[in-house]
Scaffold this motif. Structure first.
Motif, mmCIF file in Angstrom:
data_model
loop_
_atom_site.group_PDB
_atom_site.id
_atom_site.type_symbol
_atom_site.label_atom_id
_atom_site.label_comp_id
_atom_site.label_asym_id
_atom_site.label_seq_id
_atom_site.Cartn_x
_atom_site.Cartn_y
_atom_site.Cartn_z
ATOM 1 N N GLY A 248 -26.915 16.258 -27.330
ATOM 2 C CA GLY A 248 -26.133 17.061 -28.266
ATOM 3 C C GLY A 248 -24.642 16.943 -28.012
ATOM 4 N N PHE A 249 -23.881 17.602 -28.896
ATOM 5 C CA PHE A 249 -22.427 17.598 -28.794
ATOM 6 C C PHE A 249 -21.942 18.713 -27.879
ATOM 7 C CE2 PHE A 249 -22.902 14.978 -32.491
ATOM 8 C CZ PHE A 249 -21.769 14.178 -32.527
ATOM 9 N N GLU A 250 -20.828 18.479 -27.248
ATOM 10 C CA GLU A 250 -20.178 19.487 -26.428
ATOM 11 C C GLU A 250 -18.757 19.713 -26.940
ATOM 12 O OE1 GLU A 250 -20.173 18.492 -22.345
ATOM 13 O OE2 GLU A 250 -22.377 18.490 -22.144
ATOM 14 N N ALA A 251 -18.248 20.927 -26.742
ATOM 15 C CA ALA A 251 -16.882 21.258 -27.162
ATOM 16 C C ALA A 251 -15.901 20.859 -26.070
ATOM 17 C CB ALA A 251 -16.753 22.742 -27.461
ATOM 18 N N VAL A 252 -14.862 20.097 -26.426
ATOM 19 C CA VAL A 252 -13.822 19.700 -25.484
ATOM 20 C C VAL A 252 -12.466 19.954 -26.133
ATOM 21 C CG1 VAL A 252 -15.250 17.945 -24.378
ATOM 22 C CG2 VAL A 252 -13.797 17.304 -26.325
ATOM 23 N N GLN A 253 -11.436 19.905 -25.328
ATOM 24 C CA GLN A 253 -10.073 20.100 -25.823
ATOM 25 C C GLN A 253 -9.207 18.929 -25.394
ATOM 26 O OE1 GLN A 253 -7.457 23.460 -24.491
ATOM 27 N NE2 GLN A 253 -7.817 24.197 -26.584
ATOM 28 N N LEU A 254 -8.439 18.407 -26.336
ATOM 29 C CA LEU A 254 -7.591 17.259 -26.072
ATOM 30 C C LEU A 254 -6.252 17.478 -26.764
ATOM 31 C CD1 LEU A 254 -7.384 14.418 -24.821
ATOM 32 C CD2 LEU A 254 -8.205 13.491 -27.005
ATOM 33 N N ASP A 255 -5.177 17.470 -25.985
ATOM 34 C CA ASP A 255 -3.827 17.687 -26.525
ATOM 35 C C ASP A 255 -3.732 18.985 -27.320
ATOM 36 O OD1 ASP A 255 -3.090 15.327 -25.378
ATOM 37 O OD2 ASP A 255 -3.308 14.133 -27.215
ATOM 38 N N GLY A 256 -4.409 20.021 -26.834
ATOM 39 C CA GLY A 256 -4.325 21.323 -27.478
ATOM 40 C C GLY A 256 -5.199 21.468 -28.705
ATOM 41 N N LYS A 257 -5.992 20.455 -29.051
ATOM 42 C CA LYS A 257 -6.865 20.527 -30.220
ATOM 43 C C LYS A 257 -8.324 20.529 -29.764
ATOM 44 C CE LYS A 257 -5.917 18.280 -33.940
ATOM 45 N NZ LYS A 257 -5.662 17.204 -34.918
ATOM 46 N N ASP A 258 -9.159 21.203 -30.516
ATOM 47 C CA ASP A 258 -10.581 21.327 -30.191
ATOM 48 C C ASP A 258 -11.369 20.209 -30.878
ATOM 49 O OD1 ASP A 258 -10.209 23.626 -28.642
ATOM 50 O OD2 ASP A 258 -10.229 24.912 -30.424
ATOM 51 N N TYR A 259 -12.283 19.611 -30.101
ATOM 52 C CA TYR A 259 -13.126 18.530 -30.616
ATOM 53 C C TYR A 259 -14.589 18.802 -30.253
ATOM 54 C CZ TYR A 259 -8.933 15.619 -31.286
ATOM 55 O OH TYR A 259 -7.734 15.125 -31.686
ATOM 56 N N LEU A 260 -15.490 18.155 -31.021
ATOM 57 C CA LEU A 260 -16.905 18.048 -30.658
ATOM 58 C C LEU A 260 -17.106 16.646 -30.083
ATOM 59 C CD1 LEU A 260 -18.593 19.759 -33.739
ATOM 60 C CD2 LEU A 260 -18.164 20.739 -31.483
ATOM 61 N N TYR A 261 -17.708 16.570 -28.889
ATOM 62 C CA TYR A 261 -17.739 15.322 -28.124
ATOM 63 C C TYR A 261 -19.176 15.004 -27.727
ATOM 64 C CZ TYR A 261 -17.322 12.478 -23.844
ATOM 65 O OH TYR A 261 -17.462 11.529 -22.882
ATOM 66 N N ARG A 262 -19.511 13.692 -27.860
ATOM 67 C CA ARG A 262 -20.823 13.244 -27.365
ATOM 68 C C ARG A 262 -20.677 11.831 -26.832
ATOM 69 N NH1 ARG A 262 -26.808 12.865 -30.361
ATOM 70 N NH2 ARG A 262 -27.876 12.115 -28.491
ATOM 71 N N SER A 263 -21.342 11.553 -25.705
ATOM 72 C CA SER A 263 -21.272 10.228 -25.090
ATOM 73 C C SER A 263 -22.595 9.952 -24.371
ATOM 74 C CB SER A 263 -20.097 10.159 -24.111
ATOM 75 O OG SER A 263 -19.986 8.862 -23.561
#
Length: 578
Positions: A248-263
């Motif tokens: 599943g996807f996980e919530a991450v933060q990059l440069d102050g913005k929120d993303y959904l991340y999967r790898s």
């Protein structure tokens, strides 16, 4: 208490409350429930679509990698290749080398055509005559010290995936590649070469499809370096971490913005299929559906209001008109309600209101007529009182001149007195223009000059716009008389100046009568302490009050020994609008 509170609401508020409770509240409740359900359903569908797209890409790449690894196994087990490399260049003449490697090349071409590889390259002993720099068979020393080559050499024979640029005559071409060691069958501790299978990145990019436009999906190595992405996007290149997320996807933060991340790692290749979606993009579809639902409900509410408006207007419109007319009555404005008559209850109420207004207006008109007559009588009485006052003073002065046998002065005073009374009579009018009032004052000063031997200087400065303003007759002359008799003549030298100024400011007539006489003090109540009886001033105050309907139209500014200023401030009234 609640009953009284609701009962005090206006009719319009009551109708709005009923509409809100039985019309808008159900609609808003329905909208909220529908929106939450559709939002959750949309999110679930979107998450499913994104995960399915990712799983398909992961499965497709895993199969492709597996086939390439299987192809590498077929190559390293090929007998012709193994025999040629194990014999070594020192044990084969040139013909044998050429013949053997031609068979290897033919076999390799068959494998290239039947597989998804973009090319297969062998790195072999530099002493083989077929080894070169830009051929299928290349010198092994060309890759000495290269990180990817070291990685393959230390892999103990396992397939190693990496990205690199293959340098050819036509230029540098980037590839995703698989490398494997070619072993010496006599000593498996010794490697005799290396095979590298190239994979073109363009077909791989075609697999990296996006579910939403803002999504970034690509291949990364174990150190977080970009290998291939769906397009030239920067999000994955700035990724400070790389970790597997499972299913599943996980919530991450990059440069102050929120993303959904999967790898996830593709097999055991050390290559990761990584994707990121901005949270705001993930919620865009939900917001779009919410906006559509909201628009639909707004249209329904607008239609409902359009249908309800004529009904409520017919009920409340005439009532509100009556209320506004009642408020106008409180402010002293009596106006009838001019609307189309009707026979319902509100129509009868309107008819009764108009009848009441007619009756009140008739009573007010009668009262006004009586009031005007009363004010006119009071003004005439005051006027009649001021006229003898001046006449007595003038006759007294004539008597004084007669005793001194000043025949010429007596004649001039009589002529001036005649002009004076011609202006006063004024065809029976009780109100004159400021221009006539100044003429009266000038005549009076002319008469006084005969008595005081030109010791009185009389000047005026009047704006043209003020000359036709109306005043009660004989307003200025008594004030000029006071300036002479109680101001200037009381000075030791017995002479002085009188200056009358006039202007219109903010639709009001402002007059100043100024002298440089002995001045005067004030009573405790702020009224001037006059030298005479003060009757003339009181008479002027009363007449100004009656004529203009305002109190304190006249006031004084003076101190003993500094002269006196008299100010008159009244509304502008002109003869054409009086």
């Amino acid at each position: 208490m609640k009953k009284h509170l609701f009962g005090n609401f206006s009719l319009r508020k009551k109708l709005l409350i009923i509409l809100a409770l039985f019309g808008l509240a159900p609609l808003i409740t329905t909208f909220t429930i529908s929106y939450l359900e559709i939002k959750q359903e949309t999110l679930n569908s979107q998450n499913y679509a994104v995960n399915q797209n990712y799983e398909q890409a992961l499965t497709s790449l895993s199969d492709r990698f597996r086939r390439i690894e299987k192809l590498s196994t077929m190559i390293i087990l090929n007998d012709v290749l193994v025999d040629a490399l194990n014999q070594g260049p020192e044990n084969m003449d040139i013909g044998e080398q050429i013949f053997g490697f031609e068979k290897i090349d033919s076999y390799t071409k068959i494998l290239e055509e039947s597989s998804e590889s973009d090319g297969i390259v062998y790195y072999i002993d530099d002493r083989f005559v077929v080894s070169g720099t830009d051929t299928r068979f290349r010198k092994l020393r060309f890759i000495e010290g290269k990180p990817w080559a070291q990685k393959v050499l230390t892999s103990t024979g396992e397939p190693v995936w990496f990205s690199y640029s293959d340098v050819r005559v036509t230029g540098s071409i980037p590839y995703l590649a698989l490398g494997r060691i070619l072993w010496n069958v006599r000593d498996y501790q010794d490697s005799i070469g290396m095979v590298v299978i190239h994979m073109d990145l363009q077909p791989i990019r075609a697999i990296l499809t996006k579910t939403v436009p803002e999504q970034t999906i690509g291949l990364m190595d174990s150190k977080g370096h970009r290998i291939a992405i769906s397009q030239q996007e920067e999000a994955l290149t700035r990724l400070p971490f790389l970790k597997e997320t499972g299913n599943g996807f996980e919530a991450v933060q990059l440069d102050g913005k929120d993303y959904l991340y999967r790898s996830n790692q593709i097999g055991k290749s050390g290559i990761y299929l990584t994707t990121m979606i901005p949270k705001e993009a993930a919620s865009a579809a939900v917001n779009k559906v919410g906006s559509q639902i909201l628009t639909m409900y707004i249209v329904v509410i607008a239609i409902l209001l359009i249908l309800i408006y004529p009904v409520t207007k017919s009920i409340t419109g005439r009532v509100f008109l009556l209320i506004r007319k009642m408020d106008q009555i409180r402010r002293g404005e009596l106006r009838k309600l001019d609307i189309e008559p009707s026979q319902d209850e509100i129509g009868r109420l309107v008819s009764s209101y108009n009848y009441m207004i007619n009756s009140v207006q008739e009573l007010l008109q009668e009262q006004y007529r009586l009031g005007v007559e009363k004010i006119g009588a009071e003004l005439k009485a005051l006027q009649s009182q001021i006229n003898p006052h001046f006449l007595y003073n003038t006759l007294d002065m004539l008597n004084w001149m007669a005793q001194r046998e000043e025949r010429s002065n007596i004649q001039q005073v009589v002529y001036a007195l005649s002009d004076y009374y011609k202006l006063i009579l004024n065809k029976g009018e009780d109100f004159v223009t400021l221009k006539d009032e100044l003429r009266l004052s000038s005549i009076y000063v002319e008469i006084q000059q005969r008595r005081f031997k030109d010791r009185i200087v009389f000047k005026t400065d009047i704006e043209d716009d003020a000359l036709d303003c109306m005043l009660p007759k004989i307003t200025l002359q008594p004030l000029v008389e006071n300036s002479i008799l109680h101001g200037i003549t009381e000075k030791p030298e017995g002479k002085g100046n009188i200056f009358i100024r006039g202007r219109v400011c903010n639709n009001r007539l402002v007059l100043t009568i100024e002298d440089d006489g002995i001045g005067m003090s004030y009573h405790r109540d702020g009224r001037p302490r006059t030298h005479g009886s003060g009757y003339g001033v009181k008479n002027i105050e009363k007449r100004l009050e009656l004529y203009f309907g305002e109190q304190r139209c006249i006031y004084f500014e003076s101190n003993p020994g500094t002269g006196t200023r008299v100010f008159i401030n009244v509304p502008v009234v002109r003869n054409d609008v009086r």
